[in-house]
Design a protein around this motif. Structure first.
Motif, short mmCIF file in Angstrom:
data_model
loop_
_atom_site.label_atom_id
_atom_site.label_comp_id
_atom_site.label_asym_id
_atom_site.label_seq_id
_atom_site.Cartn_x
_atom_site.Cartn_y
_atom_site.Cartn_z
N GLY A 134 0.80 -1.21 0.00
CA GLY A 134 0.00 0.00 0.00
C GLY A 134 0.84 1.27 0.00
O GLY A 134 0.30 2.38 -0.04
N THR A 135 2.16 1.12 0.06
CA THR A 135 3.12 2.24 -0.02
C THR A 135 2.75 3.37 0.94
O THR A 135 2.54 4.52 0.53
CB THR A 135 3.25 2.77 -1.46
N THR A 136 2.70 3.02 2.22
CA THR A 136 2.40 4.03 3.24
C THR A 136 3.69 4.67 3.71
O THR A 136 4.47 4.07 4.43
CB THR A 136 1.65 3.39 4.41
N PHE A 137 3.89 5.91 3.27
CA PHE A 137 5.08 6.67 3.64
C PHE A 137 4.74 7.82 4.59
O PHE A 137 5.65 8.53 5.05
CB PHE A 137 5.75 7.27 2.39
N ASN A 138 3.47 8.06 4.83
CA ASN A 138 3.09 9.18 5.68
C ASN A 138 1.79 8.85 6.41
O ASN A 138 1.07 7.92 6.03
CB ASN A 138 2.93 10.46 4.83
N ALA A 139 1.50 9.64 7.45
CA ALA A 139 0.33 9.36 8.28
C ALA A 139 -0.97 9.61 7.53
O ALA A 139 -1.99 8.97 7.81
CB ALA A 139 0.39 10.20 9.55
N ARG A 140 -0.97 10.52 6.58
CA ARG A 140 -2.19 10.79 5.82
C ARG A 140 -2.62 9.56 5.02
O ARG A 140 -3.80 9.28 4.88
CB ARG A 140 -1.97 11.96 4.85
N THR A 141 -1.65 8.86 4.47
CA THR A 141 -1.99 7.63 3.73
C THR A 141 -2.60 6.60 4.66
O THR A 141 -3.57 5.93 4.31
CB THR A 141 -0.74 7.08 3.03
N ALA A 142 -2.04 6.49 5.86
CA ALA A 142 -2.63 5.57 6.84
C ALA A 142 -4.07 5.97 7.14
O ALA A 142 -4.97 5.13 7.23
CB ALA A 142 -1.79 5.56 8.13
N GLY A 143 -4.30 7.28 7.24
CA GLY A 143 -5.65 7.77 7.48
C GLY A 143 -6.58 7.48 6.33
O GLY A 143 -7.76 7.15 6.51
N PHE A 144 -6.06 7.56 5.11
CA PHE A 144 -6.86 7.21 3.93
C PHE A 144 -7.32 5.77 4.01
O PHE A 144 -8.50 5.45 3.78
CB PHE A 144 -6.03 7.47 2.67
N PHE A 145 -6.39 4.88 4.36
CA PHE A 145 -6.76 3.47 4.44
C PHE A 145 -7.76 3.24 5.58
O PHE A 145 -8.66 2.40 5.48
CB PHE A 145 -5.52 2.60 4.61
N ARG A 146 -7.60 3.99 6.66
CA ARG A 146 -8.57 3.86 7.75
C ARG A 146 -9.97 4.21 7.26
O ARG A 146 -10.94 3.56 7.61
CB ARG A 146 -8.18 4.75 8.93
N SER A 147 -10.04 5.24 6.42
CA SER A 147 -11.35 5.66 5.90
C SER A 147 -11.99 4.58 5.04
O SER A 147 -13.21 4.59 4.82
CB SER A 147 -11.21 6.96 5.10
N LEU A 148 -11.17 3.65 4.54
CA LEU A 148 -11.71 2.56 3.72
C LEU A 148 -11.89 1.27 4.50
O LEU A 148 -12.11 0.22 3.93
CB LEU A 148 -10.79 2.31 2.51
N GLY A 149 -11.74 1.37 5.82
CA GLY A 149 -12.04 0.20 6.67
C GLY A 149 -10.84 -0.59 7.13
O GLY A 149 -11.00 -1.65 7.74
N VAL A 150 -9.65 -0.10 6.87
CA VAL A 150 -8.44 -0.81 7.28
C VAL A 150 -8.13 -0.48 8.75
O VAL A 150 -8.27 0.67 9.16
CB VAL A 150 -7.26 -0.39 6.38
#
Lengths: 345, 285
Positions: A134-150
């Motif tokens: 998922g190429t998570t290099f920053n906290a915003r990307t982690a937040g994006f995945f959280r918004s999709l149920g991760v």
């Protein structure tokens, strides 16, 4: 431990007890079957990202292994971490449903955003982990995945300890984070790498006393990745440099340093990541990493008990790396060596 | 058919008259996020000729997001511009804070299978190979196993074809996606409201944050990418490869004209050969 948990790769029910004794807190595995093999052979990494030999291939064996893991108190995540085309959904979705219904399956690991959106639409209820793909290099990307149920993200390998700590601080309790801790290093960013990979030992037969026949998908090698091919090109200096003034310089004028290929190690970084409640992923499905898990659990446990100053811890880490890998740490074998890190971090 | 010039050197701005749009920036490296001054030069040159501007952005750390915010703020004040994102964190930043900028899905997120090395394998064109083990003296004859045609079908398509994915993109303001020009057939399914760009002639294969390994400096960034690149041919690959900065590219041998209509392509993004001078090569699209 300092909030550290250890995730170990397994491929058989018989390994569960051994990993539990070694100190693993959870397990992960892959699954392919005859149906997927017929259309998308595991060797090409099209069902999950490990190639041949790294997954359960028998549904009954997987069910038995998951049940054993549950008996031993070890949650298991099953990985479906490739990116799928539409034709593959006729296999992927039923496989996820079947696996998720098994006793002992704690959740799944994915990479594919379209799959994630599909699972959300279906109301998939089990925990979903976003893989390093998922190429998570920053906290915003982690937040994006959280918004999709991760609910859990495996960070990219190419992050410094300070960058990992920064993401963990920004995410707080909103997302559980995982990092690679040992093995599986690569020059390139996993989730953005589109090199052709093929891992297929092939079928062998003997033709005579001095000749064998092999049938395999990729003729030149049984384990191919473009990454190692690039390293070979650079080693052989079989390239030409073109400068900004248009001048061409033969590759022979460049020095290639041997043994500076990332093996894959984050042990030293753990000193600065203590207390962040990270899961440490030992990489290598299909390889029995009992000793690796045992050694890392021991090291991390001593770290927790305050047994080390920074200097002593780094010494112990490097010694452990040498013991496990059979090679001396030269400062370049980390997933993201500080010597190569941009911005000095 | 729109044609965009991917400017890799500001001197190439002299040549944008023949194009409809200017692309600038990097999809791969946060050390190359343009300064506001650079962006101003690009925007001024584009505006003087009535051309559109597209900013290419890379995957970034939290620190890199800060650099991008400066660039986005400038572009948003200037007026309409497109921003190609290759990082989902950048996407959320654009969506949440910069509604004036049009987000475009970058080619790092479309997950096309690209490596030209696969061509002979997936189309069952490999030849048997005879080798000799130096240690044992044994001869090994290796024959290719037949690869099912579903694998070639997989390589021609991508995750970005999935309707659920395109619906999500459209619902979140993304009206264009960027693709690479593959060296085999491409199956592209795009909603009629989704624009499709095709990057020519260089498709990317992979990227790294450890460019010091790739460029043989064994050090952190020294902007080597501004000074040189590597190029090579190898029997493993049917087309030339380039190492430009922190990414590996192939030079596609497929003319895009053959697939423009079939792949719903409405924009060609043309990148000049690295260090070929300031004149971008004429491209017959």
């Amino acid at each position: 431990m300092n909030g550290f948990r250890i995730a170990a790769p397994f491929t058989a029910a018989a390994q569960v007890g051994e990993f539990r004794k070694a100190g693993a807190d959870e397990l992960y595995c892959g699954f392919v079957d005859a149906g997927s093999e017929k259309s998308w052979p595991a060797a090409f990494h099209l069902i999950n990202h490990r190639g041949g030999g790294g997954s359960f291939t028998d549904p009954a064996a997987l069910a038995e292994a998951l049940a054993e893991a549950r008996r031993q108190g070890l949650p298991v995540y099953v990985t479906f971490n490739s990116c799928y085309t539409e034709a593959q959904y006729r296999w992927v979705l039923p496989a996820i449903e079947r696996v998720s219904g098994l006793d002992g399956c704690a959740g799944i690991i994915v990479t594919d955003i379209a799959l994630l959106l599909t699972l959300r639409r279906m109301g998939y209820a089990k925990p979903i982990c976003m893989s390093t793909g998922g190429t998570t290099f920053n906290a915003r990307t982690a937040g994006f995945f959280r918004s999709l149920g991760v609910s859990r993200v495996v960070l990219d390998r190419q992050l410094s300890a300070a960058e990992i700590a920064g993401i963990a601080a920004r995410c707080g309790d909103t997302m559980h984070l995982e990092i690679f801790v040992y093995h599986g290093g690569c020059m390139f960013v996993d989730g953005y790498c589109m090199f052709f990979h093929c891992r297929d030992a092939g079928e062998r037969s003997v033709l005579g006393p001095d000749t064998e026949l092999v049938h395999r998908y990729y003729v030149p090698a049984e384990n191919h990745g473009g990454c190692t091919k690039i390293d070979e090109i650079l080693t052989r200096k079989a390239f030409c440099a073109v400068t900004s003034s248009g001048k061409r310089i033969p590759g022979s004028r460049f020095a290639h340093a041997k043994n500076k290929y990332p093996y894959g190690c984050n042990l030293c970084a753990l000193y600065d990541l203590a207390g962040r409640h990270l899961t440490l992923k030992v990489v290598g499905r299909g390889e029995k990493r009992f000793e690796t898990v045992r050694a890392i659990a021991r090291l991390a446990g001593r770290l927790e008990r305050g047994a080390y100053t920074r200097g002593r811890y780094v010494q112990a880490s490097k010694k452990l790396f040498s013991a496990l890998s059979g090679r001396k740490c030269n400062g370049y074998q980390c997933y993201y060596p500080p010597r190569l890190a941009n911005g000095g971090t | 058919m729109e044609k965009a010039l991917h400017v890799t050197d500001l001197r190439q701005l002299d040549r944008i008259a023949a194009y409809d749009r200017v692309y600038y920036g990097s999809e791969f490296c946060q050390e190359l996020v343009p300064s506001v001054d650079e962006l101003e030069r690009v925007c001024d040159a584009a505006a003087s000729k009535g051309k559109g501007v597209t900013l290419l952005t890379p995957y970034v750390t939290d620190e890199g997001l800060g650099r991008l915010e400066r660039a986005f703020g400038f572009l948003a004040r200037r007026g309409r511009a497109e921003v190609v994102f290759n990082d989902w964190g950048v996407f959320t930043l654009l969506r949440g804070s910069y509604p004036a900028l049009a987000p475009v899905l970058g080619r790092l997120l479309t997950k096309q299978q690209r490596d030209p090395l696969a061509r002979d394998v997936i189309f069952n064109r490999q030849r048997p190979l005879r080798t000799r083990d130096r240690r044992t003296g044994r001869t090994r004859i290796c024959f290719p196993r037949p690869v099912p045609p579903t694998v070639a079908g997989h390589f021609s398509a991508s995750m970005s074809n999935m309707p659920v994915f395109q619906e999500y993109l459209r619902a979140n303001g993304v009206r264009r996606l960027e693709l690479d020009n593959l060296v085999w057939d491409m199956t592209v399914r795009a909603h009629r409201q989704m624009g499709v760009s095709l990057h020519v002639p260089f498709g990317y294969i992979t990227t790294t944050r450890m460019c010091g390994l790739l460029n043989l400096t064994y050090a952190s960034c020294r902007r080597e990418c501004r000074e040189r690149c590597f190029t090579f041919r190898d029997e493993a690959w049917p087309v030339p490869l380039y190492i430009i900065g922190n990414a590996v590219f192939y030079e596609s041998d497929v003319t895009p004209a053959s697939r423009l209509r079939a792949c719903h392509v409405d924009r060609l993004v043309i990148r000049p050969k690295p260090f070929s001078g300031t004149r971008p090569e004429r491209y017959k699209g």
